[in-house]
Design a protein around this motif. Structure first.
Motif, mmCIF file in Angstrom:
data_model
loop_
_atom_site.group_PDB
_atom_site.id
_atom_site.type_symbol
_atom_site.label_atom_id
_atom_site.label_comp_id
_atom_site.label_asym_id
_atom_site.label_seq_id
_atom_site.Cartn_x
_atom_site.Cartn_y
_atom_site.Cartn_z
ATOM 1 N N PRO A 254 2.119 -6.178 8.393
ATOM 2 C CA PRO A 254 1.081 -7.104 8.858
ATOM 3 C C PRO A 254 1.656 -8.426 9.345
ATOM 4 O O PRO A 254 2.694 -8.894 8.862
ATOM 5 C CB PRO A 254 0.217 -7.309 7.603
ATOM 6 C CG PRO A 254 0.469 -6.111 6.747
ATOM 7 C CD PRO A 254 1.903 -5.760 6.996
ATOM 8 N N ARG B 298 0.818 -1.209 0.000
ATOM 9 C CA ARG B 298 0.000 0.000 0.000
ATOM 10 C C ARG B 298 0.849 1.256 0.000
ATOM 11 O O ARG B 298 0.539 2.242 -0.677
ATOM 12 C CB ARG B 298 -0.927 0.006 1.227
ATOM 13 C CG ARG B 298 -1.996 -1.077 1.198
ATOM 14 C CD ARG B 298 -2.775 -1.128 2.495
ATOM 15 N NE ARG B 298 -3.457 0.131 2.766
ATOM 16 C CZ ARG B 298 -3.476 0.736 3.963
ATOM 17 N NH1 ARG B 298 -2.828 0.210 4.981
ATOM 18 N NH2 ARG B 298 -4.143 1.856 4.126
ATOM 19 N N ASN C 254 -6.856 -7.778 15.888
ATOM 20 C CA ASN C 254 -6.408 -6.921 14.787
ATOM 21 C C ASN C 254 -7.454 -6.985 13.676
ATOM 22 O O ASN C 254 -7.870 -8.070 13.272
ATOM 23 C CB ASN C 254 -5.051 -7.414 14.283
ATOM 24 C CG ASN C 254 -4.571 -6.655 13.063
ATOM 25 O OD1 ASN C 254 -4.999 -6.940 11.936
ATOM 26 N ND2 ASN C 254 -3.706 -5.691 13.265
ATOM 27 N N GLN C 255 -7.891 -5.839 13.193
ATOM 28 C CA GLN C 255 -9.009 -5.819 12.257
ATOM 29 C C GLN C 255 -8.754 -6.657 11.008
ATOM 30 O O GLN C 255 -9.627 -7.394 10.552
ATOM 31 C CB GLN C 255 -9.334 -4.370 11.866
ATOM 32 C CG GLN C 255 -9.901 -3.562 13.012
ATOM 33 C CD GLN C 255 -10.449 -2.225 12.572
ATOM 34 O OE1 GLN C 255 -10.281 -1.797 11.430
ATOM 35 N NE2 GLN C 255 -11.104 -1.518 13.476
ATOM 36 N N GLU C 256 -7.545 -6.551 10.453
ATOM 37 C CA GLU C 256 -7.244 -7.317 9.242
ATOM 38 C C GLU C 256 -7.221 -8.819 9.538
ATOM 39 O O GLU C 256 -7.783 -9.618 8.782
ATOM 40 C CB GLU C 256 -5.901 -6.880 8.646
ATOM 41 C CG GLU C 256 -5.561 -7.618 7.369
ATOM 42 C CD GLU C 256 -4.197 -7.235 6.800
ATOM 43 O OE1 GLU C 256 -3.841 -7.775 5.744
ATOM 44 O OE2 GLU C 256 -3.493 -6.412 7.420
ATOM 45 N N GLY D 224 -2.463 -13.790 3.898
ATOM 46 C CA GLY D 224 -3.704 -13.221 4.372
ATOM 47 C C GLY D 224 -4.737 -13.000 3.312
ATOM 48 O O GLY D 224 -5.836 -12.531 3.564
ATOM 49 N N GLU D 225 -4.440 -13.333 2.058
ATOM 50 C CA GLU D 225 -5.399 -13.098 0.976
ATOM 51 C C GLU D 225 -6.481 -14.174 0.987
ATOM 52 O O GLU D 225 -6.235 -15.313 1.351
ATOM 53 C CB GLU D 225 -4.669 -13.090 -0.367
ATOM 54 C CG GLU D 225 -3.642 -11.960 -0.466
ATOM 55 C CD GLU D 225 -2.765 -12.106 -1.699
ATOM 56 O OE1 GLU D 225 -3.016 -13.017 -2.501
ATOM 57 O OE2 GLU D 225 -1.833 -11.307 -1.848
ATOM 58 N N ARG E 7 -9.813 -11.586 7.923
ATOM 59 C CA ARG E 7 -9.283 -12.682 7.110
ATOM 60 C C ARG E 7 -9.600 -14.044 7.729
ATOM 61 O O ARG E 7 -9.924 -14.993 7.024
ATOM 62 C CB ARG E 7 -7.769 -12.547 6.949
ATOM 63 C CG ARG E 7 -7.288 -11.268 6.315
ATOM 64 C CD ARG E 7 -7.743 -11.142 4.885
ATOM 65 N NE ARG E 7 -7.128 -9.996 4.243
ATOM 66 C CZ ARG E 7 -7.432 -9.584 3.017
ATOM 67 N NH1 ARG E 7 -8.321 -10.235 2.312
ATOM 68 N NH2 ARG E 7 -6.846 -8.524 2.495
#
Length: 470
Positions: free
Chosen positions: A176, A11, A359-361, A468-469, A365
């Protein structure tokens, strides 16, 4: 350790590339705590572009100015440019802008706060150079700094002469969790989570762990041993960033010892309430400390029910295991200290694991649950590790995170108790689901067939392999 890695930062790279392709003058501010990887990011971005990278140092302002001039002359391949006398940075940069014309050039000024510290007029002089010349070129000027407080107050703040000039800014944070396995490719998921619990996602800290050594060996040699990089890093960072480190130390020690309420921290430190409030605000801005409120709390309730914790994993570990044992560690007893600490470390990892799942991510996931709010819930003696709310669809997911390997019976007990506690939260007309995340859950598939949501480290393995995808 000399290993060098550039991992993730997708990002951030997209942000920089987008600015570079704009073909207009860009004035970017990149900042973040020390060791977070700012310089590596900027050099990686600029490696295939016409660029000048200048690192400000502790030397006098005039010496820094001459070094910047030398680098600019080297870029221009013009010895005469390096011999011209420039009175100040505004003259130097405007002359450089004149020479490059309409060429796209990236100019990175790293550790910019050091220039300001030695010569405060730099801020106004840079404003002048930008307004009169640089903004009319295709230059991409990047100011970078490790002092978060200085970058926010001197560069980004409303009262700064540079306010309103920047075209973009980015505060770099930890990489991450899903990417830390790239630093330690042979580590098990269990060891990766424990490593994250000690150093977080700070690239420079992860590089201290030797992938050829066991987790325990790395902790002893690279965190607990006198002379190791991470042994005194916490003290160094606090002294570099803060003016009254002793008071911040006292506050962090209080939180690390379990004082989570504001009144408890005040009593433990003996500091005035107004000072504690000010110091806690600074630590929150630096992302070392966080204040948490129950996820369902109203604005009025949030003012009274906040709990403080050390959100930075390295600081949390250091204040819990390094500082209290300094006497033994100074005497070279790192192995003995770690052996004695392992029982408590397992308890410590309980809160770390809860933080990781929160953790939001990671939560999104792992669970696939789309939420508008995510956080802990507590009231009196009752607590739920994580409550995810989808306010638009009136759906709620209640999750317990356990750093253990429960039997099927134990897991079912935890999940049934979640149903009971969910009734205390309210949300009567909402659709509710219940989940458990643990190291390993016996009878996981059977529990899933009963309608429960259950995940363990095997599910993390899948996410790690896909970064994490989904």
């Amino acid at each position: 350790m000399s290993r060098q890695k550039f991992i993730d930062r997708k990002r951030e790279m997209e942000f920089l590339e987008r600015a570079y392709k704009s073909e207009r003058a860009e004035f970017l501010v990149i900042y973040g705590r020390r060791r977070i990887g700012k310089t590596e990011l900027l050099l990686h971005f600029a490696r295939d572009k016409p660029h000048v990278y200048f690192l400000a140092t502790e030397r006098p302002y005039r010496d820094n100015l001459r070094e910047l001039q030398r680098l600019l002359a080297e870029f221009l391949e013009d010895e005469l440019f390096g011999k011209v006398t420039f009175e100040d940075i505004d003259e130097l940069l405007m002359a450089f802008a004149e020479r490059i014309g309409d060429k796209r050039v990236v100019l990175i000024i790293d550790e910019f706060p050091l220039l300001v510290e030695h010569h405060r007029p730099v801020l106004s002089l840079l404003q002048k150079a930008w307004d009169l010349k640089l903004s009319r070129t295709k230059i991409m000027l990047v100011l970078c700094g490790s002092s978060v407080s200085a970058m926010e107050s001197e560069v980004l703040a409303y009262r700064s002469p540079l306010y309103g000039r920047r075209t973009g800014q980015w505060q770099l944070t930890e990489i991450p969790f899903f990417h830390i396995g790239e630093f330690l490719p042979d580590y098990t998921i269990d060891d990766l989570i424990k490593t994250w619990g000690i150093v977080g996602g700070i690239p420079a800290y992860l590089l201290q762990f030797d992938p050829k050594k066991t987790f325990d060996e790395n902790v002893v040699e690279n965190v607990l041993s006198k002379g190791a990089f991470l042994y005194e890093e916490a003290e160094f960072l606090l002294r570099e960033e803060l003016r009254e480190p002793a008071n911040y130390f006292a506050i962090l020690q209080a939180i690390a010892s379990g004082r989570s309420r504001f009144g408890e921290i005040v009593s433990s430190t003996g500091l005035d309430k107004s000072l504690v409030s000010k110091y806690l605000s600074v630590l929150q801005r630096l992302r070392i400390v966080e204040r948490e409120v129950p996820v369902t709390a109203t604005i009025k309730e949030a003012r009274k029910r906040g709990l403080y914790s050390i959100s930075d994993n390295y600081f949390a570990f250091w204040f819990r295991y390094v500082l209290p044992n300094k006497g033994y560690l100074e005497a070279g007893l790192a192995e003995e200290v770690w052996e004695r600490s392992k029982g408590d470390f397992n308890t410590y990892m309980g809160s770390v694991f809860e933080k990781l799942i929160g953790n939001q991510e990671v939560f999104l996931r792992l669970t696939g649950f789309r939420f508008t709010k995510l956080g802990r819930w507590w009231h009196k003696s009752e607590e739920i590790d994580l409550v995810a709310l989808n306010e638009r669809e009136k759906k709620a997911l209640f999750v317990e995170a356990k750093w253990k390997e429960p039997s099927e019976r134990e897991a079912r007990g935890v999940l049934r108790d979640s149903e009971r506690k969910a009734g205390l939260v309210g949300l009567e007309d909402w659709k509710k689901s219940y989940g458990l995340v643990a190291k390993k859950v016996e009878g996981k598939e059977g529990l899933r067939e009963e309608g429960f949501l259950v995940w363990d480290l095997a599910d993390f393995e899948r996410l790690i392999s896909s970064k994490g995808e989904v």
